[in-house]
Design a protein around this motif. Structure first.
Motif, PDB file in Angstrom:
ATOM      1  N   THR A  46     -14.323   3.272  -2.092  1.00 12.37           N
ATOM      2  CA  THR A  46     -13.120   2.462  -2.232  1.00 12.37           C
ATOM      3  C   THR A  46     -11.839   3.255  -2.019  1.00 12.37           C
ATOM      4  O   THR A  46     -10.777   2.676  -1.819  1.00 12.37           O
ATOM      5  CB  THR A  46     -13.039   1.824  -3.635  1.00 12.37           C
ATOM      6  OG1 THR A  46     -12.878   2.856  -4.613  1.00 12.37           O
ATOM      7  CG2 THR A  46     -14.278   1.010  -3.949  1.00 12.37           C
TER       8      THR A  46
ATOM      9  N   ILE B  98     -10.469   4.973  -4.427  1.00  9.92           N
ATOM     10  CA  ILE B  98      -9.748   4.862  -5.695  1.00  9.92           C
ATOM     11  C   ILE B  98     -10.363   5.814  -6.718  1.00  9.92           C
ATOM     12  O   ILE B  98     -11.578   5.844  -6.895  1.00  9.92           O
ATOM     13  CB  ILE B  98      -9.775   3.418  -6.237  1.00  9.92           C
ATOM     14  CG1 ILE B  98      -9.134   2.462  -5.228  1.00  9.92           C
ATOM     15  CG2 ILE B  98      -9.093   3.326  -7.595  1.00  9.92           C
ATOM     16  CD1 ILE B  98      -9.279   0.996  -5.569  1.00  9.92           C
TER      17      ILE B  98
ATOM     18  N   PHE C 133      -4.665   5.950  -5.387  1.00 12.93           N
ATOM     19  CA  PHE C 133      -5.127   5.132  -4.270  1.00 12.93           C
ATOM     20  C   PHE C 133      -4.986   5.958  -2.993  1.00 12.93           C
ATOM     21  O   PHE C 133      -3.878   6.347  -2.618  1.00 12.93           O
ATOM     22  CB  PHE C 133      -4.278   3.867  -4.124  1.00 12.93           C
ATOM     23  CG  PHE C 133      -4.407   2.889  -5.256  1.00 12.93           C
ATOM     24  CD1 PHE C 133      -5.400   1.919  -5.248  1.00 12.93           C
ATOM     25  CD2 PHE C 133      -3.532   2.923  -6.324  1.00 12.93           C
ATOM     26  CE1 PHE C 133      -5.507   1.012  -6.291  1.00 12.93           C
ATOM     27  CE2 PHE C 133      -3.634   2.020  -7.365  1.00 12.93           C
ATOM     28  CZ  PHE C 133      -4.627   1.059  -7.351  1.00 12.93           C
TER      29      PHE C 133
ATOM     30  N   SER D 222      -6.242   2.148   0.753  1.00 16.73           N
ATOM     31  CA  SER D 222      -7.151   1.576  -0.251  1.00 16.73           C
ATOM     32  C   SER D 222      -6.409   0.615  -1.170  1.00 16.73           C
ATOM     33  O   SER D 222      -5.184   0.613  -1.229  1.00 16.73           O
ATOM     34  CB  SER D 222      -7.811   2.687  -1.069  1.00 16.73           C
ATOM     35  OG  SER D 222      -6.860   3.335  -1.879  1.00 16.73           O
ATOM     36  N   GLY D 223      -7.179  -0.196  -1.905  1.00 18.96           N
ATOM     37  CA  GLY D 223      -6.571  -1.123  -2.836  1.00 18.96           C
ATOM     38  C   GLY D 223      -7.604  -1.986  -3.506  1.00 18.96           C
ATOM     39  O   GLY D 223      -8.810  -1.753  -3.381  1.00 18.96           O
ATOM     40  N   THR D 224      -7.131  -2.985  -4.238  1.00 13.98           N
ATOM     41  CA  THR D 224      -8.021  -3.898  -4.956  1.00 13.98           C
ATOM     42  C   THR D 224      -7.906  -5.287  -4.358  1.00 13.98           C
ATOM     43  O   THR D 224      -6.897  -5.630  -3.738  1.00 13.98           O
ATOM     44  CB  THR D 224      -7.646  -3.976  -6.448  1.00 13.98           C
ATOM     45  OG1 THR D 224      -6.332  -4.549  -6.567  1.00 13.98           O
ATOM     46  CG2 THR D 224      -7.680  -2.606  -7.098  1.00 13.98           C
ATOM     47  N   LYS D 225      -8.930  -6.097  -4.591  1.00 15.37           N
ATOM     48  CA  LYS D 225      -8.892  -7.494  -4.172  1.00 15.37           C
ATOM     49  C   LYS D 225      -8.189  -8.294  -5.256  1.00 15.37           C
ATOM     50  O   LYS D 225      -7.993  -7.827  -6.368  1.00 15.37           O
ATOM     51  CB  LYS D 225     -10.304  -8.019  -3.961  1.00 15.37           C
ATOM     52  CG  LYS D 225     -11.001  -7.362  -2.780  1.00 15.37           C
ATOM     53  CD  LYS D 225     -12.364  -7.954  -2.562  1.00 15.37           C
ATOM     54  CE  LYS D 225     -13.008  -7.294  -1.352  1.00 15.37           C
ATOM     55  NZ  LYS D 225     -14.364  -7.784  -1.126  1.00 15.37           N
TER      56      LYS D 225
ATOM     57  N   SER E   1       4.458 -10.921  -2.423  1.00 11.77           N
ATOM     58  CA  SER E   1       4.096  -9.503  -2.432  1.00 11.77           C
ATOM     59  C   SER E   1       5.368  -8.659  -2.491  1.00 11.77           C
ATOM     60  O   SER E   1       6.438  -9.078  -2.033  1.00 11.77           O
ATOM     61  CB  SER E   1       3.256  -9.136  -1.212  1.00 11.77           C
ATOM     62  OG  SER E   1       3.988  -9.251  -0.028  1.00 11.77           O
TER      63      SER E   1
ATOM     64  N   TRP F 183      -3.147  -8.331  -6.764  1.00 14.24           N
ATOM     65  CA  TRP F 183      -3.845  -7.272  -6.060  1.00 14.24           C
ATOM     66  C   TRP F 183      -2.860  -6.139  -5.805  1.00 14.24           C
ATOM     67  O   TRP F 183      -1.640  -6.337  -5.872  1.00 14.24           O
ATOM     68  CB  TRP F 183      -4.447  -7.767  -4.737  1.00 14.24           C
ATOM     69  CG  TRP F 183      -3.459  -8.479  -3.840  1.00 14.24           C
ATOM     70  CD1 TRP F 183      -3.245  -9.824  -3.774  1.00 14.24           C
ATOM     71  CD2 TRP F 183      -2.532  -7.882  -2.910  1.00 14.24           C
ATOM     72  NE1 TRP F 183      -2.244 -10.109  -2.872  1.00 14.24           N
ATOM     73  CE2 TRP F 183      -1.797  -8.934  -2.322  1.00 14.24           C
ATOM     74  CE3 TRP F 183      -2.263  -6.580  -2.524  1.00 14.24           C
ATOM     75  CZ2 TRP F 183      -0.809  -8.708  -1.354  1.00 14.24           C
ATOM     76  CZ3 TRP F 183      -1.278  -6.354  -1.573  1.00 14.24           C
ATOM     77  CH2 TRP F 183      -0.567  -7.418  -0.999  1.00 14.24           C
TER      78      TRP F 183
ATOM     79  N   ARG G 139      -2.351  -2.426  -3.242  1.00 13.53           N
ATOM     80  CA  ARG G 139      -2.886  -1.588  -2.174  1.00 13.53           C
ATOM     81  C   ARG G 139      -1.866  -0.542  -1.771  1.00 13.53           C
ATOM     82  O   ARG G 139      -0.658  -0.720  -1.957  1.00 13.53           O
ATOM     83  CB  ARG G 139      -3.335  -2.409  -0.975  1.00 13.53           C
ATOM     84  CG  ARG G 139      -2.226  -2.911  -0.085  1.00 13.53           C
ATOM     85  CD  ARG G 139      -2.780  -3.628   1.153  1.00 13.53           C
ATOM     86  NE  ARG G 139      -1.696  -3.932   2.063  1.00 13.53           N
ATOM     87  CZ  ARG G 139      -1.312  -3.143   3.056  1.00 13.53           C
ATOM     88  NH1 ARG G 139      -1.923  -2.002   3.282  1.00 13.53           N
ATOM     89  NH2 ARG G 139      -0.312  -3.482   3.837  1.00 13.53           N
ATOM     90  N   ASN G 140      -2.371   0.537  -1.224  1.00  8.54           N
ATOM     91  CA  ASN G 140      -1.526   1.606  -0.710  1.00  8.54           C
ATOM     92  C   ASN G 140      -1.358   1.370   0.787  1.00  8.54           C
ATOM     93  O   ASN G 140      -2.304   1.555   1.554  1.00  8.54           O
ATOM     94  CB  ASN G 140      -2.201   2.964  -0.971  1.00  8.54           C
ATOM     95  CG  ASN G 140      -1.403   4.121  -0.396  1.00  8.54           C
ATOM     96  OD1 ASN G 140      -0.359   3.935   0.202  1.00  8.54           O
ATOM     97  ND2 ASN G 140      -1.919   5.323  -0.573  1.00  8.54           N
TER      98      ASN G 140
END
Length: 196
Positions: free
Chosen positions: A103, A105, A125, A129-132, A157, A175, A177-178
């Motif tokens: 991931t 992370i 991150f 990468s990032g999260t959903k 966002s 969410w 993300r980078n």
């Protein structure tokens, strides 16, 4: 005959996978039960337990629910702390850490205890990468220590730069993300109610 560690599995993934397997067996949960309860295939769960498949944070959180443990249960450190510091101080070299294989992370527990009303976590991150999108109960907030971070809250966002801070609650999916292609984003999180 000893089993070889698959080349695609890093040591951290292998440790987490073994912890999941051991805890699952101790609680009498079968591979089939686990797969059904986290909405994944039996093959995927088996690969996670062998440390050869990526384990995104939301899936690990689902596994934690099935196994009735907090995510912080998987954080570990190899160093022992002086007895008078255990509940109050976390030395930088003794942080409990958790890498989420595949991931990009990495998380480090900044709180001295694995349970309680408040947890602090340092998340790195990797670029891209990032999260959903997810929801959680309770509030969490963060301070972007370095890099750039994009945060989605509901249908909006926001792009944050180092020094910016934010608060999220469970009312809206969110969410992170980078967006950088070259630089890590490092966030210090504060999570209320220990519900991470």
């Amino acid at each position: 005959m000893s089993k070889k560690i698959p080349p695609s599995a890093d040591l951290e993934s292998l440790k987490i996978g073994r912890q999941i397997r051991d805890l699952r067996k101790a609680k009498g949960v079968t591979l089939i039960d686990m797969a059904e309860r986290i909405n994944r295939s039996v093959g995927y769960v088996s690969q996670v337990e062998r440390g050869v498949s990526s384990l995104p944070i939301p899936i690990l959180q689902s596994i934690c629910k099935v196994l009735d443990v907090q995510l912080s249960w998987f954080f570990h450190t190899d160093l022992e702390m002086p007895i008078d510091e255990i509940n109050h101080i976390v030395r930088s070299e003794a942080r409990r850490s958790l890498n989420f294989a595949g991931t990009g992370i990495r998380e480090e527990l900044l709180s001295p205890r694995l349970s309680g009303q408040l947890q602090m976590i340092l998340t790195t991150f990797a670029p891209g990468s990032g999260t959903k999108s997810r929801e959680r109960k309770g509030e969490e907030g963060g301070l972007l220590q370095s890099g750039t971070l994009e945060i989605g809250i509901g249908d909006k966002s926001f792009v944050l730069k180092a020094g910016d801070s934010f608060v999220l609650n469970g009312d809206d999916p969110h969410w992170v993300r980078n967006p950088s292609k070259t630089e890590d984003a490092v966030v210090v999180w504060t999570i209320a109610d220990g519900g991470y």
